[in-house]
Design a protein around this motif. Structure first.
Motif, short mmCIF file in Angstrom:
data_model
loop_
_atom_site.label_atom_id
_atom_site.label_comp_id
_atom_site.label_asym_id
_atom_site.label_seq_id
_atom_site.Cartn_x
_atom_site.Cartn_y
_atom_site.Cartn_z
N LEU A 41 -6.82 2.06 8.98
CA LEU A 41 -5.89 0.99 8.65
C LEU A 41 -4.50 1.39 9.16
N LYS A 49 -1.83 -2.98 4.19
CA LYS A 49 -2.99 -2.09 4.24
C LYS A 49 -3.62 -1.93 2.85
N THR A 50 -2.80 -1.69 1.85
CA THR A 50 -3.31 -1.51 0.50
C THR A 50 -3.80 -2.83 -0.08
N SER A 53 -7.16 -3.25 1.21
CA SER A 53 -8.05 -2.33 0.49
C SER A 53 -8.39 -2.87 -0.90
N SER A 68 -2.14 2.39 -3.69
CA SER A 68 -2.21 3.33 -2.59
C SER A 68 -2.22 4.76 -3.13
N HIS A 86 -10.66 5.85 -0.57
CA HIS A 86 -9.44 5.23 -0.06
C HIS A 86 -8.42 6.33 0.17
N ASP A 88 -4.76 7.71 1.83
CA ASP A 88 -3.43 7.39 2.34
C ASP A 88 -2.83 8.71 2.80
N TYR A 90 -0.06 9.19 4.59
CA TYR A 90 1.35 9.05 4.96
C TYR A 90 2.16 10.30 4.64
N GLU A 116 -5.70 4.86 5.43
CA GLU A 116 -4.35 4.44 5.81
C GLU A 116 -3.64 5.60 6.49
N TRP A 117 -2.88 5.32 7.52
CA TRP A 117 -2.10 6.30 8.27
C TRP A 117 -2.98 7.38 8.91
#
Length: 161
Positions: A41, A49-50, A53, A68, A86, A88, A90, A116-117
């Motif tokens: 994502l 993105k979240t 999700s 997130s 899930h 993340d 970042y 994500e990221w």
């Protein structure tokens, strides 16, 4: 092998609906082949993105809050026959941190990984089946859906039907 489809999501509700549709396509594919489905994502902070999700998880029947996992890096969601992870990434300081958390173990089970990221962990993640990019477009979101595997192509075909 990369196929790309682009379309617009008019609001948050449309993003949630797309997430649900994606989840159902992934669940169907997971029943056929038991290895992990990997979804990257991409998008700026606040791009959705979240939200996507959240729609994904709620589409499979999860009733709780979905936020997130910015500080925990990964949040697991257990379903009857599989798990959704899930991620993340970042706040990941270095990709090597993933080795300490046993990142490879997450991808060896029957699961779906929403990441994500992913660019923060280059070299430590498996190839994505789907790469979803969310961008701002006026007051809407532009979504780009790219496939990187045959499995991703089957999932995208199911979504686009």
């Amino acid at each position: 092998m990369i196929d790309v489809n682009k379309f617009t999501l008019s609001n948050e509700q449309a993003t949630l609906v797309f997430g649900k549709k994606l989840a159902l396509a992934c669940e169907t594919e997971l029943k056929k082949q038991k290895q992990a489905i990997i979804i990257y994502l991409l998008g700026d902070l606040g791009a959705g993105k979240t939200t996507l999700s959240r729609g994904f998880l709620h589409g499979l029947g999860y009733q709780g809050a979905v936020k997130s996992p910015t500080y925990t890096l990964v949040e697991p969601y257990q379903f009857d026959n599989f798990t959704i992870y899930h991620f993340d990434l970042y706040r990941l300081a270095t990709p090597e941190e993933l080795e300490f958390m046993g990142i490879r173990d997450y991808f060896s089970t029957r699961c779906i990984c929403l990441i994500e990221w992913p660019q923060c962990a280059q070299g430590f993640l498996p190839t994505a089946d789907l790469i979803i990019t969310l961008d701002y477009f006026d007051h809407q979101r532009q979504i780009s859906l790219a496939t990187a595997t045959e499995r991703g192509q089957r999932i995208m075909a199911d979504i686009m039907d």
